[in-house]
Design an enzyme around this catalytic site. Sequence first.
Site, short mmCIF file in Angstrom:
data_model
loop_
_atom_site.label_atom_id
_atom_site.label_comp_id
_atom_site.label_asym_id
_atom_site.label_seq_id
_atom_site.Cartn_x
_atom_site.Cartn_y
_atom_site.Cartn_z
N HIS A 223 -6.60 -3.49 7.40
CA HIS A 223 -5.77 -2.86 8.44
C HIS A 223 -5.20 -3.99 9.29
O HIS A 223 -4.38 -4.76 8.84
CB HIS A 223 -6.66 -1.86 9.20
CG HIS A 223 -5.94 -0.93 10.12
ND1 HIS A 223 -4.58 -0.79 10.18
CD2 HIS A 223 -6.44 -0.04 11.05
CE1 HIS A 223 -4.27 0.12 11.09
NE2 HIS A 223 -5.36 0.59 11.64
N HIS A 262 1.46 -0.74 1.10
CA HIS A 262 1.23 0.16 2.22
C HIS A 262 0.90 1.54 1.69
O HIS A 262 1.47 1.97 0.69
CB HIS A 262 2.48 0.23 3.11
CG HIS A 262 2.18 0.71 4.48
ND1 HIS A 262 2.13 2.05 4.79
CD2 HIS A 262 1.91 0.03 5.62
CE1 HIS A 262 1.83 2.17 6.07
NE2 HIS A 262 1.69 0.97 6.61
N ASP A 316 2.52 -6.96 8.39
CA ASP A 316 1.63 -8.11 8.60
C ASP A 316 2.07 -9.38 7.90
O ASP A 316 1.53 -10.44 8.18
CB ASP A 316 0.21 -7.75 8.12
CG ASP A 316 -0.40 -6.68 8.99
OD1 ASP A 316 -0.31 -6.83 10.22
OD2 ASP A 316 -0.95 -5.70 8.45
C1 LIG Z 1 -2.59 -1.42 2.50
C2 LIG Z 1 -3.25 -0.99 1.20
C3 LIG Z 1 -4.75 -0.79 1.45
C4 LIG Z 1 -2.64 0.35 0.80
O1 LIG Z 1 -2.77 0.54 -0.51
P1 LIG Z 1 -3.15 1.91 -1.24
O2 LIG Z 1 -2.14 2.94 -1.02
O3 LIG Z 1 -4.56 2.24 -0.89
O4 LIG Z 1 -3.00 1.42 -2.68
P2 LIG Z 1 -4.13 0.87 -3.61
O5 LIG Z 1 -4.98 -0.13 -2.92
O6 LIG Z 1 -4.80 2.06 -4.20
O7 LIG Z 1 -3.24 0.14 -4.71
C5 LIG Z 1 -2.39 0.78 -5.67
C6 LIG Z 1 -2.03 -0.26 -6.72
O8 LIG Z 1 -1.22 -1.26 -6.13
C7 LIG Z 1 -1.88 -2.52 -6.17
N1 LIG Z 1 -1.71 -3.15 -4.86
C8 LIG Z 1 -1.61 -2.55 -3.64
N2 LIG Z 1 -1.48 -3.45 -2.68
C9 LIG Z 1 -1.52 -4.65 -3.28
C10 LIG Z 1 -1.45 -5.97 -2.79
N3 LIG Z 1 -1.33 -6.22 -1.50
N4 LIG Z 1 -1.53 -6.98 -3.69
C11 LIG Z 1 -1.65 -6.74 -4.99
N5 LIG Z 1 -1.73 -5.50 -5.51
C12 LIG Z 1 -1.66 -4.48 -4.67
C13 LIG Z 1 -3.36 -2.19 -6.41
O9 LIG Z 1 -4.04 -3.27 -7.03
C14 LIG Z 1 -3.23 -0.99 -7.30
O10 LIG Z 1 -2.89 -1.42 -8.59
P3 LIG Z 1 -3.41 -0.62 -9.89
O11 LIG Z 1 -2.79 0.73 -9.79
O12 LIG Z 1 -2.94 -1.46 -11.02
O13 LIG Z 1 -4.91 -0.59 -9.77
C15 LIG Z 1 -3.04 -2.06 0.10
O14 LIG Z 1 -1.69 -2.17 -0.22
C16 LIG Z 1 -3.63 -3.39 0.49
O15 LIG Z 1 -4.83 -3.60 0.38
N6 LIG Z 1 -2.77 -4.34 0.97
C17 LIG Z 1 -3.21 -5.62 1.39
C18 LIG Z 1 -3.75 -5.53 2.82
C19 LIG Z 1 -2.66 -5.35 3.84
O16 LIG Z 1 -1.66 -6.04 3.82
N7 LIG Z 1 -2.91 -4.42 4.79
C20 LIG Z 1 -2.01 -4.16 5.89
C21 LIG Z 1 -1.40 -2.80 5.75
S1 LIG Z 1 -0.17 -2.54 7.00
#
Ligand SMILES: CC(C)(COP(=O)(O)OP(=O)(O)OC[C@H]1O[C@@H](n2cnc3c(N)ncnc32)[C@H](O)[C@@H]1OP(=O)(O)O)[C@@H](O)C(=O)NCCC(=O)NCCS
Length: 380
Positions: A223, A262, A316
Amino acid sequence: MPDDQEVHKGLEGIIVNETKIGYVDGQKGRLVYRGYDIETLASKSNFEEVSYLLINGKLPSREQFSEFNRKARERMKLPGNVVEFIEKNCGHSHPMSDLRTVVSFLGALDANSNSSDLNLQKSMGEDIIFRMPGIVAAIKRKWEGKSIIEPLPDLGMAANFLYMSSGRKPTEEEEKVMDTCLILHADHGSNASTFSSMVTISTLADMYSALTAGIATLKGPLHGGANEQALKMIKRVGSPENAERVIGEMLGKKEKVMGFGHRVYKVYDPRARILKEFARSISAKSGKQELFETAEAIEKAMISKVGGKGIFPNVDFYSGMVYESLGFEENIFTPIFAFSRSAGWVARSLEYVSDNRLFRPRSKYSGEMGPIEYVPLEKR
Ligand SMILES: CC(C)(COP(=O)(O)OP(=O)(O)OC[C@H]1O[C@@H](n2cnc3c(N)ncnc32)[C@H](O)[C@@H]1OP(=O)(O)O)[C@@H](O)C(=O)NCCC(=O)NCCS
């Protein structure tokens, strides 16, 4: 046990309330506060006015704005016991732990903090927002081993925050960049920390408790902590030529690239678009052009590899670079995020509790049904 229980992990897609505060259109990349597009507020407004708008529903009249500002300027100066608390207790673990503790301490000092009266909740909420620049700046100075600086009476929240952090009056551009960062982070739907604040206030706990919960939830790297991690990663990549290779390796190992992706936006985050332009200009002026170029190369590599999955830079990715160019260390990035998000936490907590329903979701039980015979300790 009923077997028709569908589990919604992380409450994904579940609508828990109705709100008039803000709207995120993840398909179109649009962010709205109370009907105003984020781009309009970022270019024309300021953090004080946006906080007022989020809390009260309308832009303030001139009289309302001057009263709001008067209170903000009065409260930016921290009471002596809070300064003393920061001096004595902060600077050991992480500035987010410090911030969580100091906001909780404010609650311990306020005799009203046992009340759930809506007017008192609102005034507690405003107080916390107004105190945030002083608290975050003081925590930053404590981490740097420097003395805490009092605010200047003629500066607004963004400029005073920069002043109290560095001891130097900011330039007009620096103030505008800081103010815009605060506006961009002020609210963003039912994200984890906002939800956490709402859950807390739904028990009729006080606003200090709600914001302490919000800060605690914002701390994690999935987050608010992502901006700190994103900048560390950009620095690790080191130069634009390395971006393609390092990103390829990270994705190959199924590592998350911080600052991308996101839960709601499946297109470019509108806040990242605005921040990217600030990052471009301010990094050039502060001699950090290569850092920006590296970030841009990482963005290009990510979009070519995973853009098709709806993964783009989020708020971010470029914010850390902007904060660094403004003179902040990485560990202060998330406290700055908390400072700005305090407006959204207060607004949404007030809105929720004014038509309250205690949050009480359920879990699907998949443990033993027993009954298992209890074996006394001495026989185990
Ligand atoms: C923010 C976040 C948790 C939201 O994601 P989500 O909707 O829960 O999506 P998931 O984590 O289930 O990911 C879906 C797919 O995209 C990929 N993905 C998502 N974000 C990614 C990232 N930052 N880098 C690489 N791959 C990513 C996942 O590996 C997954 O791939 P798969 O389907 O092959 O397994 C996620 O994008 C993330 O962890 N980002 C990095 C942290 C971040 O920047 N957070 C700030 C948010 S404002």
